[in-house]
Design an enzyme around this catalytic site. Sequence first.
Site, mmCIF file in Angstrom:
data_model
loop_
_atom_site.group_PDB
_atom_site.id
_atom_site.type_symbol
_atom_site.label_atom_id
_atom_site.label_comp_id
_atom_site.label_asym_id
_atom_site.label_seq_id
_atom_site.Cartn_x
_atom_site.Cartn_y
_atom_site.Cartn_z
ATOM 1 N N SER A 295 0.727 -0.894 0.117
ATOM 2 C CA SER A 295 0.251 -0.189 0.115
ATOM 3 C C SER A 295 0.994 1.294 0.094
ATOM 4 C CB SER A 295 -1.057 -0.042 1.240
ATOM 5 O OG SER A 295 -0.846 1.774 1.491
ATOM 6 N N TYR B 32 -1.212 0.132 9.975
ATOM 7 C CA TYR B 32 -1.622 -0.653 9.389
ATOM 8 C C TYR B 32 0.303 -0.632 8.252
ATOM 9 C CZ TYR B 32 -3.349 -2.250 4.538
ATOM 10 O OH TYR B 32 -3.482 -2.426 3.399
ATOM 11 N N LYS C 228 2.909 -3.430 6.257
ATOM 12 C CA LYS C 228 3.426 -2.907 4.921
ATOM 13 C C LYS C 228 5.129 -2.667 5.158
ATOM 14 C CE LYS C 228 -0.315 -4.770 3.233
ATOM 15 N NZ LYS C 228 -0.862 -5.848 2.260
#
Length: 264
Positions: free
Chosen positions: A134, A147, A151
Amino acid sequence: MGILAKKKRILITGASRGIGREAALQLARAGHELVLAARDEAALRAVAEQCGGAEIAVMDLRDEASVRRAVAALKPVDVLVNNAALSEQGAFLQLSDAARREEMEVNYWGALRITRALLPTLSARRGSVVNVSSLIGTIASPSTSNYGASKAALEAWSVALRAEHPELTVTIFVAPHTETEMGRRVRFEGVPRLPVDYTARGLVRAIDRGSRKVAASPVYNLFLFLWRMFPRFMERQVARSAPQAFASPAPSPAASVDAARSGP
């Protein structure tokens, strides 16, 4: 000639919904042999039927034994797409340790578990590993700090894996904010959700080209370039997209959390 010029056997995690499901449908239409992996057997069977009879592999990426049992029953694959992910949206002090740990278990450790299990045969076949990341893995955002960390870890590991195993093609695919179940629940101000078929086409294109790191759209590739040139500017832009309720939280660990999940 791209990697997908010849028929490949491709395993996709998180294939029961969202980007994984749509990429599987597109690859099946192109004549490739699919292995669909997730926890939800009923959902996997529905997608497998839509793919014209794809194989399914029911597994929980959080559980080493579950992954190894599922992989042991499979024939070798040529391409592994680590797509499964979940996201908890909330300010750092709002998220529980359990929520942060589960994100890392799926988004980072889950990818490592299945890659390690498949690595001997992937290496022997000079295969490909595609890790779905992402923009937040490069430019962390308020309200999704953990998050983003998961990633970022996935991307750092991808670079090391590429160096340790030059026989593999290792690709980092930067997915945009997408119109999926998770994308609808995780909110960013002023950031449009792109159609899931568009993102999946970008993923299929990334698999085919074997790029080192590529985003789904020209705009997101521009963002990555601007980050390299003007990091402070891009940090400010990304920070502005975070919902104010999460960007300026009351410092209470008991505050409510807006959860958004995409099952592995």
